[in-house]
Design an enzyme around this catalytic site. Structure first.
Site, PDB file in Angstrom:
ATOM      1  N   GLU A   1       0.861  -1.194   0.000  1.00 54.57           N
ATOM      2  CA  GLU A   1       0.000   0.000   0.000  1.00 54.57           C
ATOM      3  C   GLU A   1       0.890   1.235   0.000  1.00 54.57           C
ATOM      4  OE1 GLU A   1      -3.966   0.414   1.747  1.00 54.57           O
ATOM      5  OE2 GLU A   1      -3.608  -1.543   2.650  1.00 54.57           O
TER       6      GLU A   1
ATOM      7  N   GLU B   1      -1.365  -0.693  13.523  1.00 52.31           N
ATOM      8  CA  GLU B   1      -2.593  -0.397  12.795  1.00 52.31           C
ATOM      9  C   GLU B   1      -3.828  -0.787  13.613  1.00 52.31           C
ATOM     10  OE1 GLU B   1      -2.928  -2.718   9.211  1.00 52.31           O
ATOM     11  OE2 GLU B   1      -4.342  -1.311   8.338  1.00 52.31           O
TER      12      GLU B   1
HETATM   13  C1  BGC Z   1      -5.179   1.485   4.955  1.00 51.82           C
HETATM   14  C2  BGC Z   1      -5.759   2.459   5.931  1.00 51.82           C
HETATM   15  C3  BGC Z   1      -6.826   3.202   5.214  1.00 51.82           C
HETATM   16  C4  BGC Z   1      -7.873   2.187   4.889  1.00 51.82           C
HETATM   17  C5  BGC Z   1      -9.157   2.686   4.378  1.00 51.82           C
HETATM   18  C6  BGC Z   1      -6.241   0.520   4.596  1.00 51.82           C
HETATM   19  O1  BGC Z   1      -5.845  -0.495   3.809  1.00 51.82           O
HETATM   20  O2  BGC Z   1      -4.033   0.913   5.414  1.00 51.82           O
HETATM   21  O3  BGC Z   1      -5.030   2.970   6.880  1.00 51.82           O
HETATM   22  O4  BGC Z   1      -7.262   4.345   5.802  1.00 51.82           O
HETATM   23  O5  BGC Z   1      -7.371   1.156   4.103  1.00 51.82           O
HETATM   24  O6  BGC Z   1     -10.050   2.148   5.145  1.00 51.82           O
END
Ligand code: BGC
Length: 911
Positions: A490, A762
């Site tokens: 990501e 996270e």
């Molecule tokens: C990310 C988040 C992001 C989210 C959206 C994820 O995969 O890592 O931090 O805000 O997607 O819900």
């Protein structure tokens, strides 16, 4: 007439003392720092009216600037002089002199007067240097290689180079460089500059940044060789979990110009054109997610070889049709900011050789090794070991984070990857059977090199670790854009994450220029209908916009305006801010409720799998959406007032009342509870001032009950977390706020700390109590969102706050609130006026508080648990203290206005 010699002596002595005291007086205040557009001595900027700011240091209380004078010169001649301007303003003063010219360096100085009309010395000479203001200033052409590539996969990065002769002595030379893809430019075998990941990540189809470098000292008389190597980077490397390649295009390209001024005044320009040569070299592949493969045996092709037409060097072609604007780079450069030595080498139960860096960090490894030609060393990077102590990479998803280095076998070899970064604490080493000496592995910590602005420490070591984790989370995820995470596939500019963390980030570092750059791209990638993409730059590109995420367009400019006092944030972003409200308005029906679309809701709130107990803290996504609709509208309304947009003020005032009312009708029960009985629902409704005054206390009590229901644990996700303690403190539940902060079992901020985290996770339970991992599909150990508690820690434990009525900390509110058994807290924050420092200690029933307030500002200081008659300042009663006025006693608080300077309060602490 004869004068008595002893009289003359006396007079001279007197004069001497007079001069000395005058001198000393003029030394009592001085300009301590200057900046231009939030940058320090920037080169290559392309704003037509750069804005200048300064800080003043004074060793006396109550310094106030009454006037200033700025002078600007270029090439030895004065070009602008403001004369003495009566003003207390020291921030963002626009250069209003003659038109600025491309490439010129402008030196500037400022002096200031205090209230007694005494003047400082001129500040030290600072400068800004202009970049290339017009397209016509470039004589270089965009070029690309004629080497054929299979762009469906990562191909070897191509080196571009050119040799040229310099016959005369060089006075000054600059390189202006940009690329499609990432570039590393070099001159005579040395890297140009110390920046990484250039030209940075922007909305590439709209704008590309170029960097300007001073290369005067790198040139030699005679033959020179220059060039650059291009990596796929964000332009065409892997992006997203879908393995999208070539997002912006398939063809990498270079635009590079060396502009050389000889001592005799003549000019030489070496720019990219089709005489440049290209070849592939030792880097075999390079990708942001996947890492780099390097074969040192191929180094003889290197860029620096002066003999040009060796085998394998192919031609280039000039390209037309690069439509993006080429703009000067005004963000915060990415650099190696620290190197780290491993703390241990481990042999895992599976037999892997793993080096522990002791810190979950972002960057790469410098490998230093001596061995046989052809030896292939593979480094893999991971954030954690699993519960058995084995190397764990499943949470990286498809990101390989792998570096493969093949030795050339000629003495000591040193290698640092160029176009990739990894999020890791552990490095596994394969293909190497020798010892691992101490200097074989060095961690290079890489991020946007913002100036650190905050320090925070308390008597509680766990809290201090939490603060460290927040700082490391920020460092790892501020890599040219604010990213969600630095390790899996990501690493994107997720708007929601950035929005919740921006205020905390601004305590830890000067992130003004960093966010100004990103907000420009936000506005550029915003859809015509005002929808703000999920990530910026937008590489998801699905046209969807979500509550709490798209609101970054409004919340960040507003917060940063408050923090930095720079109205530019609002002026630049206003159109985008308004368009965002416009978007929500269109998608909300005639009921004025934002109840459609895709929403992430209170992302990653506390939830149980197969929940039959109903304990999962689910907040209605549309309730949340309406809260953000209201909050953003209230901020755009405030912005419209600041910018004096009268029609918008009227319109938004009406809209705000309507959508608040719609919220109350839809989500508030007649008895005053919200339809989602969650911590987040109450937190948002209270923090955004949605509930009627008479229901707020009751709602705060429900929030407290909602915390007790979970045995004093937090259940909020990304959207509720930043505000929960702010709300608790605001409504008198300060004790509960501390309890929540100091909770250390799951879910809580300190649970990961107790589990040994060195960054913010996270999820509240990235690693469960039994050592197993959360859902492998989404389990980053370096995600800053929950670190948003830093805002409360600085603002409430240390008590350092901006006063919304007087932005940029022109007036601050110093309101430390002890609690949670802390015996001391000390913090500092470098505002745009200078440093605020708060240092308190609670000892044997006495409260000691030292405060420093920067020159040219004031503060409202609240003394917690104080009675006016017991408070001493600097050994004196309050009313006798210089610089203090407006003293009030309310309950167990004493408040006052203080002028700039240092203060020491001491009193009997009454709880
Ligand atoms: C990310 C988040 C992001 C989210 C959206 C994820 O995969 O890592 O931090 O805000 O997607 O819900």
């Amino acid at each position: 007439m004869k004068t008595d010699p002893s009289k003359i002596r006396k007079q001279t002595i007197l004069q001497f003392f007079l001069l000395c005291s005058l001198y000393t007086f003029s030394q009592s205040f001085r300009i301590s720092e200057t900046s231009c557009e939030h940058l320090y001595n920037p080169i290559g900027i392309d704003v037509s009216h750069p804005r200048l700011s300064w800080k003043i240091a004074s060793d006396r209380r109550g310094f106030e600037q009454s006037a200033y004078q700025i002078k600007v010169s270029s090439e030895g001649e004065e070009v602008w002089n403001t004369g003495k301007v009566l003003s207390n303003n020291s921030l963002y003063l626009k250069y209003e002199g003659p038109k600025l010219e491309s490439r010129k360096r402008y030196y500037w100085q400022v002096k200031v007067w205090n209230r007694e009309n005494k003047v400082s010395r001129w500040s030290e000479k600072a400068f800004w240097e202009m970049g290339l203001l017009s397209k016509n200033d470039w004589s270089a052409r965009w070029i690309t290689s004629t080497i054929e590539e299979d762009t469906s996969m990562a191909e070897p990065p191509i080196m571009y180079r050119k040799t040229f002769e310099l016959k005369k002595k060089v006075k000054r030379a600059r390189a202006y460089v940009t690329s499609r893809g990432l570039y590393e430019a070099s001159l005579n075998g040395e890297k140009i500059g110390d920046q990484l990941f250039t030209p940075g990540w922007t909305s590439y189809n709209n704008r590309l940044q170029y960097q300007t470098y001073d290369i005067t000292d790198q040139l030699v008389q005679g033959t020179n060789v220059t060039g650059a190597i291009l990596g796929d980077g964000w332009y065409r490397g892997n992006l997203l979990w879908e393995h999208k390649r070539n997002f912006y295009g398939k063809t990498l390209a270079l635009l590079m110009e060396l502009y050389i001024e000889y001592e005799d005044g003549s000019i030489a320009v070496v720019g990219t054109d089709n005489s440049w040569k290209t070849a592939v070299g030792p880097i075999r592949s390079s990708d942001i997610y996947n890492g780099e493969v390097y074969d040192a045996r191929l180094e003889n092709q290197a860029l620096s070889t002066k003999n040009l037409d060796g085998p394998g060097w192919k031609g280039t072609i000039e390209m037309s049709g690069v439509k993006a604007d080429i703009v000067g780079s005004m963000g915060v450069p990415v650099r190696v900011t620290e190197t780290i030595k491993p703390v241990a080498t481990i042999k895992t139960p599976k037999g892997e050789i793993v080096v522990d860096m002791g810190q979950n960090m972002v960057g790469s490894i410098r490998l230093k090794v001596k061995g046989a030609k052809g030896t292939r060393i593979t480094l893999n990077h991971a954030e954690v070991l699993d519960k058995d102590g084995n190397f764990y990479t499943d949470n990286l998803r498809s990101a390989k984070q792998e570096v493969v280095y093949t030795l050339k076998g000629e003495g000591m070899e040193i290698y640092e990857p160029k176009f990739t970064f990894m999020g890791f604490r552990y490095v596994s080493i394969k293909g190497w059977t020798g010892d691992i000496p101490e200097d074989m592995i060095t961690g290079l910590v890489i991020h946007s090199d913002y100036k650190s602005t905050g320090t925070f420490e308390t008597s509680n070591p766990d809290l201090n670790q939490l603060q460290k984790n927040i700082e490391w989370g920020q460092r790892g995820n501020f890599l040219d854009v604010p990213t969600d995470c630095p390790q899996r596939d990501e690493r994107l500019g997720w708007t929601g994450d950035a929005q919740v963390f921006a205020r905390t980030a601004a305590y830890n570092g000067n992130v003004a220029a960093f966010f100004l750059k990103w907000l420009k791209d936000l506005a550029l990638d915003q859809r015509e209908n005002g929808a703000v993409p999920w990530v910026l730059p937008d590489v998801i590109n699905n046209g969807r916009a979500s509550a709490g995420w798209g609101d970054a367009a409004v919340i960040i400019p507003w917060d940063l305006y408050q923090i930095y006092g720079d109205i530019g944030f609002l002026e630049e972003q206003y159109k985008s801010m308004k368009a965002w409200i416009g978007y929500i308005r269109t998608v909300s029906g005639s009921d004025n409720l934002w109840n459609e679309g895709t929403h992430f809701g209170d992302w990653l709130f506390y939830s149980l799998s197969n929940d039959t107990s109903g304990k999962s803290a689910v907040t209605d996504k549309h309730l949340i959406a309406q809260c953000f609709y209201i909050y953003s509208t209230s901020l755009v309304l405030k912005t419209a007032k600041v910018l004096k947009k009268e029609t918008d003020v009227a319109d938004l005032t009406k809209l705000l009342a309507t959508i608040k009312n719609a919220f109350l009708q839809e989500y508030l029960t007649p008895n005053g509870s919200l339809v989602s009985n969650t911590q987040t629902a109450y937190v948002l409704a209270l923090h955004f001032d949605i509930l009627p005054e008479n229901l707020r206390r009751q709602a705060a009590d429900r929030l407290v009950q909602g915390i007790k229901d979970y045995d004093n644990h937090i259940t909020t996700g990304f959207l509720g977390t930043p505000y929960i303690n702010l709300v608790l403190s605001r409504f008198g539940h300060h004790k509960e706020a501390y309890e929540l902060l100091l909770q250390d079992t799951y879910p809580s901020w300190l649970y990961p700390v107790k589990m040994g985290a060195t960054t913010i996770w996270e999820r509240w339970d990235g690693i469960r109590t039994d050592g197993t991992f959360q859902d492998v599909g989404m389990n980053s150990f370096n995600h800053y969102a929950y670190g948003a508690i830093g805002d409360w820690m600085y603002g409430t434990i240390a008590g350092i706050n901006a006063d919304e009525t007087s932005v940029g900390y022109k007036r601050s509110i110093i309101r430390p609130r002890p609690g949670g058994g802390l015996s001391y807290a000390k913090a500092s924050y470098e505002t745009v006026y200078g440093q605020i420092k708060v240092d308190w200690e609670l000892k044997e029933g006495m409260f000691d508080l030292s405060v420093i307030i920067p020159s040219n500002t004031k503060a409202t200081v609240f003394l917690p648990g104080a009675k006016m008659n017991t408070v001493m300042e600097g050994g004196k009663g309050l009313s006798k203290s210089k610089g203090i006025s407006d003293i009030k006693e309310e309950g167990t608080n004493v408040s006052m206005t203080v002028k700039s300077g240092t203060y020491h309060f001491n009193y009997i602490y009454a709880q």
